[in-house]
Design a protein around this motif. Structure first.
Motif, PDB file in Angstrom:
ATOM      1  N   ARG A 182       1.026  -1.111  -0.080  1.00 41.81           N
ATOM      2  CA  ARG A 182      -0.089  -0.116  -0.035  1.00 41.81           C
ATOM      3  C   ARG A 182       0.794   1.260  -0.011  1.00 41.81           C
ATOM      4  NH1 ARG A 182      -2.142  -2.651   4.328  1.00 41.81           N
ATOM      5  NH2 ARG A 182      -1.809  -0.990   5.824  1.00 41.81           N
ATOM      6  N   GLU A 183       1.889   1.309   0.920  1.00 46.59           N
ATOM      7  CA  GLU A 183       2.647   2.764   0.998  1.00 46.59           C
ATOM      8  C   GLU A 183       3.200   3.074  -0.383  1.00 46.59           C
ATOM      9  OE1 GLU A 183       4.194   5.606   3.223  1.00 46.59           O
ATOM     10  OE2 GLU A 183       3.407   4.068   4.014  1.00 46.59           O
ATOM     11  N   ASP A 187      -1.669   5.474  -2.573  1.00 50.56           N
ATOM     12  CA  ASP A 187      -1.836   6.811  -2.520  1.00 50.56           C
ATOM     13  C   ASP A 187      -1.811   7.401  -3.914  1.00 50.56           C
ATOM     14  OD1 ASP A 187      -2.002   6.735   0.333  1.00 50.56           O
ATOM     15  OD2 ASP A 187       0.109   7.000   0.592  1.00 50.56           O
ATOM     16  N   ARG A 188      -0.840   7.001  -4.775  1.00 51.13           N
ATOM     17  CA  ARG A 188      -0.888   7.465  -6.146  1.00 51.13           C
ATOM     18  C   ARG A 188      -2.031   6.984  -6.880  1.00 51.13           C
ATOM     19  NH1 ARG A 188       4.118   9.747  -7.394  1.00 51.13           N
ATOM     20  NH2 ARG A 188       4.759  10.431  -5.220  1.00 51.13           N
ATOM     21  N   ASN A 190      -5.985   4.731  -7.811  1.00 53.60           N
ATOM     22  CA  ASN A 190      -6.990   3.917  -7.246  1.00 53.60           C
ATOM     23  C   ASN A 190      -6.973   2.798  -7.856  1.00 53.60           C
ATOM     24  OD1 ASN A 190      -8.066   6.257  -5.651  1.00 53.60           O
ATOM     25  ND2 ASN A 190      -9.857   6.653  -7.002  1.00 53.60           N
ATOM     26  N   ARG A 205      -4.398   9.038  -9.674  1.00 56.88           N
ATOM     27  CA  ARG A 205      -4.963   9.820  -9.225  1.00 56.88           C
ATOM     28  C   ARG A 205      -5.251  11.276  -9.567  1.00 56.88           C
ATOM     29  NH1 ARG A 205      -7.561   8.602  -4.460  1.00 56.88           N
ATOM     30  NH2 ARG A 205      -7.454  10.830  -3.886  1.00 56.88           N
TER      31      ARG A 205
END
Length: 209
Positions: A182-183, A187-188, A190, A205
């Motif tokens: 995830r890290e 965040d970058r 979806n 994103r």
């Protein structure tokens, strides 16, 4: 250096990998294979040998490190025999770059992993080494603890490049599967899992309205 497969090419290659995964497990365990949407181009325990042969072929290819053990789903040192009727793994093509070595490889997208992970062998073959007096870190897993060090790796997914932390294991656990955690990655993008269609959708994103 081979070029990154397009999205449609990548989907065909991953479909071939999923269809032939058990054959690869029986023939090439603990080896790197260079493959495309219809065959294995090269295989060896030596990553650079596979890259040289596959590049010389002129074919589009991606790299997959075949796990040691067969007929199991593996989470670090713990193994569970699959009881799912839908025999599909959410693999995706990711380009990894370290110094002069750049490969399009196959990683398992794992929403349960906090950060991405590579095995001791993969890290060594990519050219990573420990710094003088560098201390290892400990991670708690279902099966106990494992030692690792962090490395920032340049990744490219669907043409988008970024730096993400990767846990490079420092002991042999049998976990040859590269994990995309995830890290930074989640965040970058979806990320949508479409198991019924055997597809994963990554949406950068900044492209979202």
């Amino acid at each position: 250096m081979n070029k990154m497969p397009s999205k449609s090419e990548s989907e065909k290659m991953l479909k071939w990998l999923n269809k032939n995964r058990r054959t690869l497990l029986s023939l090439y365990r603990n080896q790197y294979v260079a493959y495309n949407d219809h065959c294995v181009i090269a295989h060896s325990e030596n990553l650079r040998d596979v890259l040289d042969i596959a590049t010389a072929s002129g074919e589009m290819f991606a790299i997959y490190l075949v796990p040691r053990r067969t007929a199991s789903i593996q989470i670090l040192p713990i193994h569970f025999r699959t009881v799912a009727r839908h025999d599909w793994l959410p693999n995706y093509h990711v380009r990894l770059k370290h110094k002069d070595l750049e490969i399009s490889t196959t990683m398992l997208v794992d929403s349960g992993a906090e950060i991405s992970l590579i095995s001791l062998k993969v890290g060594q073959d990519l050219g990573y080494s420990l710094a003088d007096a560098e201390s290892t870190l400990l991670a708690e897993t279902i099966g106990g603890t494992v030692e690792y060090v962090l490395r920032n790796v340049e990744m490219t997914i669907d043409g988008h490049s970024f730096i993400a932390p990767v846990a490079w294991l420092q002991s042999i656990t049998g976990a040859e599967q590269l994990l995309l955690g995830r890290e930074v990655v989640f965040d970058r993008f979806n990320i949508e899992f479409r198991q019924a269609d055997e597809q994963i959708r990554f949406t950068w994103r900044e492209e979202l309205s």
